[in-house]
Design an enzyme around this catalytic site. Structure first.
Site, PDB file in Angstrom:
ATOM      1  N   ASP A  98       0.856  -1.187   0.000  1.00 49.44           N
ATOM      2  CA  ASP A  98       0.000   0.000   0.000  1.00 49.44           C
ATOM      3  C   ASP A  98       0.896   1.242   0.000  1.00 49.44           C
ATOM      4  OD1 ASP A  98      -1.633   2.156   0.550  1.00 49.44           O
ATOM      5  OD2 ASP A  98      -2.893   1.047   1.956  1.00 49.44           O
ATOM      6  N   ASP A 120      -7.319   5.112  -8.620  1.00 49.19           N
ATOM      7  CA  ASP A 120      -8.702   5.048  -8.109  1.00 49.19           C
ATOM      8  C   ASP A 120      -9.172   6.459  -7.749  1.00 49.19           C
ATOM      9  OD1 ASP A 120      -8.661   2.308  -8.396  1.00 49.19           O
ATOM     10  OD2 ASP A 120      -8.018   1.941  -6.332  1.00 49.19           O
ATOM     11  N   LYS A 124     -15.693  10.471  -2.980  1.00 48.59           N
ATOM     12  CA  LYS A 124     -16.212  11.219  -1.819  1.00 48.59           C
ATOM     13  C   LYS A 124     -15.145  12.173  -1.284  1.00 48.59           C
ATOM     14  CE  LYS A 124     -19.523   7.823  -0.277  1.00 48.59           C
ATOM     15  NZ  LYS A 124     -19.477   6.427   0.115  1.00 48.59           N
ATOM     16  N   TYR A 197      -6.275   0.109 -18.553  1.00 46.29           N
ATOM     17  CA  TYR A 197      -7.426   1.010 -18.436  1.00 46.29           C
ATOM     18  C   TYR A 197      -7.465   2.020 -19.573  1.00 46.29           C
ATOM     19  CZ  TYR A 197      -9.422  -0.405 -13.954  1.00 46.29           C
ATOM     20  OH  TYR A 197     -10.079  -1.091 -12.961  1.00 46.29           O
ATOM     21  N   GLU A 198      -6.304   2.473 -19.984  1.00 38.84           N
ATOM     22  CA  GLU A 198      -6.233   3.458 -21.070  1.00 38.84           C
ATOM     23  C   GLU A 198      -6.784   2.851 -22.365  1.00 38.84           C
ATOM     24  OE1 GLU A 198      -2.341   5.091 -21.325  1.00 38.84           O
ATOM     25  OE2 GLU A 198      -2.812   6.403 -23.007  1.00 38.84           O
TER      26      GLU A 198
HETATM   27  N1  SAM Z   1      -2.611   1.385 -13.637  1.00 43.96           N
HETATM   28  C1  SAM Z   1      -3.462   0.339 -14.132  1.00 43.96           C
HETATM   29  C2  SAM Z   1      -4.062   0.744 -15.443  1.00 43.96           C
HETATM   30  O1  SAM Z   1      -3.973   1.924 -15.793  1.00 43.96           O
HETATM   31  O2  SAM Z   1      -4.580  -0.135 -16.162  1.00 43.96           O
HETATM   32  C3  SAM Z   1      -4.541  -0.035 -13.109  1.00 43.96           C
HETATM   33  C4  SAM Z   1      -5.543   1.035 -12.798  1.00 43.96           C
HETATM   34  S1  SAM Z   1      -6.645   0.567 -11.478  1.00 43.96           S
HETATM   35  C5  SAM Z   1      -7.981   1.629 -11.661  1.00 43.96           C
HETATM   36  C6  SAM Z   1      -5.854   1.258 -10.050  1.00 43.96           C
HETATM   37  C7  SAM Z   1      -4.919   0.274  -9.354  1.00 43.96           C
HETATM   38  O3  SAM Z   1      -4.234   0.941  -8.311  1.00 43.96           O
HETATM   39  C8  SAM Z   1      -5.657  -0.898  -8.728  1.00 43.96           C
HETATM   40  O4  SAM Z   1      -5.075  -2.108  -9.161  1.00 43.96           O
HETATM   41  C9  SAM Z   1      -5.466  -0.668  -7.225  1.00 43.96           C
HETATM   42  O5  SAM Z   1      -5.433  -1.862  -6.489  1.00 43.96           O
HETATM   43  C10 SAM Z   1      -4.162   0.086  -7.186  1.00 43.96           C
HETATM   44  N2  SAM Z   1      -4.011   0.933  -6.002  1.00 43.96           N
HETATM   45  C11 SAM Z   1      -4.917   1.804  -5.519  1.00 43.96           C
HETATM   46  N3  SAM Z   1      -4.468   2.400  -4.408  1.00 43.96           N
HETATM   47  C12 SAM Z   1      -3.234   1.899  -4.188  1.00 43.96           C
HETATM   48  C13 SAM Z   1      -2.257   2.115  -3.172  1.00 43.96           C
HETATM   49  N4  SAM Z   1      -2.491   2.961  -2.160  1.00 43.96           N
HETATM   50  N5  SAM Z   1      -1.096   1.440  -3.246  1.00 43.96           N
HETATM   51  C14 SAM Z   1      -0.867   0.564  -4.259  1.00 43.96           C
HETATM   52  N6  SAM Z   1      -1.767   0.307  -5.244  1.00 43.96           N
HETATM   53  C15 SAM Z   1      -2.932   0.968  -5.208  1.00 43.96           C
END
Ligand code: SAM
Length: 215
Positions: A98, A120, A124, A197-198
């Site tokens: 994390d 993410d 909120k 995602y892109e």
């Molecule tokens: N970067 C990738 C893409 O563009 O396809 C994945 C996008 S996905 C929406 C966001 C990723 O960030 C998720 O896999 C999530 O688990 C990870 N993530 C979110 N908060 C995080 C954190 N605090 N530390 C590490 N990973 C995190």
């Protein structure tokens, strides 16, 4: 990205040499003790299934990469993709971690560049500090990033991007470049590597936003 909990994902992570276990032990020593060279280190926070960072690592063997992902079930896909390569990438490692605690695992100015891709949104207001381009996270990046290092952020989420554009100067960062439509900006889009995602959101017609910030 929330995949179903995949049974056994934690065991795979514990067993693979592609993941660094106990990353806090390498704080300040990633070049000497993990990569065994003096090359710059670039990290991606929230790497998801790893498409972006794996392609970067293939194209730039003279740069060391660390992919950081919070969830085992997501990271598992990155590990599987590494296993499928004929030659594993020596300049790329993963950690399940994390990023809130990122200053526990990297030393002062140990990192040369940070990538945030489709982070993410945490829509909120009371969760704003969990957003990866928030001032709270920029404060953490300030410790681990070299003085001339940059943070690069891409998203299709306009609200999150506008938040990020406001947060950077509040946290003492300067916006070096930015666009609300990366794929139609020939200069910024040059050499762009698409994330999972892109690919998905741009194929639905969503413009992709990007900034690069520095102190
Ligand atoms: N970067 C990738 C893409 O563009 O396809 C994945 C996008 S996905 C929406 C966001 C990723 O960030 C998720 O896999 C999530 O688990 C990870 N993530 C979110 N908060 C995080 C954190 N605090 N530390 C590490 N990973 C995190």
């Amino acid at each position: 990205m929330r995949l179903r909990n995949i049974p056994g994902a934690r065991d795979v992570i514990a067993d693979t040499s592609f993941c660094i276990k106990e990353p806090d032990k390498f704080k300040g020593k990633w070049k000497t003790d993990v990569f065994h060279n003096d090359n710059p280190i670039h990290i991606e926070i929230g790497m998801g299934k790893g498409q972006f960072i794996m392609e970067l690592a293939k194209r730039n063997p003279e740069i060391n990469y660390v992919g950081i992902e919070k969830y085992s079930s997501v990271l598992l896909r990155g590990i599987q993709k590494m296993e499928e390569l004929e030659e594993p990438l020596k300049n790329l490692v993963f950690i399940r971690f994390d990023a809130e605690y990122i200053t526990n695992i990297f030393g002062e100015e140990e990192i040369d560049r940070i990538y945030l891709n489709f982070s993410d949104p945490w829509p909120k207001d009371r969760h704003a500090k969990r957003r990866l381009p928030s001032r709270q996270f920029l404060e953490r990046y300030d410790h681990i990033l070299k003085r001339d290092g940059v943070v690069e952020f891409k998203t299709d989420n306009r609200d999150l991007f506008e938040f990020a554009l406001e947060e950077a100067p509040e946290a003492g960062w300067r916006i070096k470049v930015s666009t609300f439509d990366l794929h139609n900006d020939p200069k910024l889009n040059e050499g762009n590597i698409m994330t999972e995602y892109e690919e998905r959101f741009s194929s639905m017609g969503n413009p992709i936003c990007k900034y690069i910030v520095e102190r």
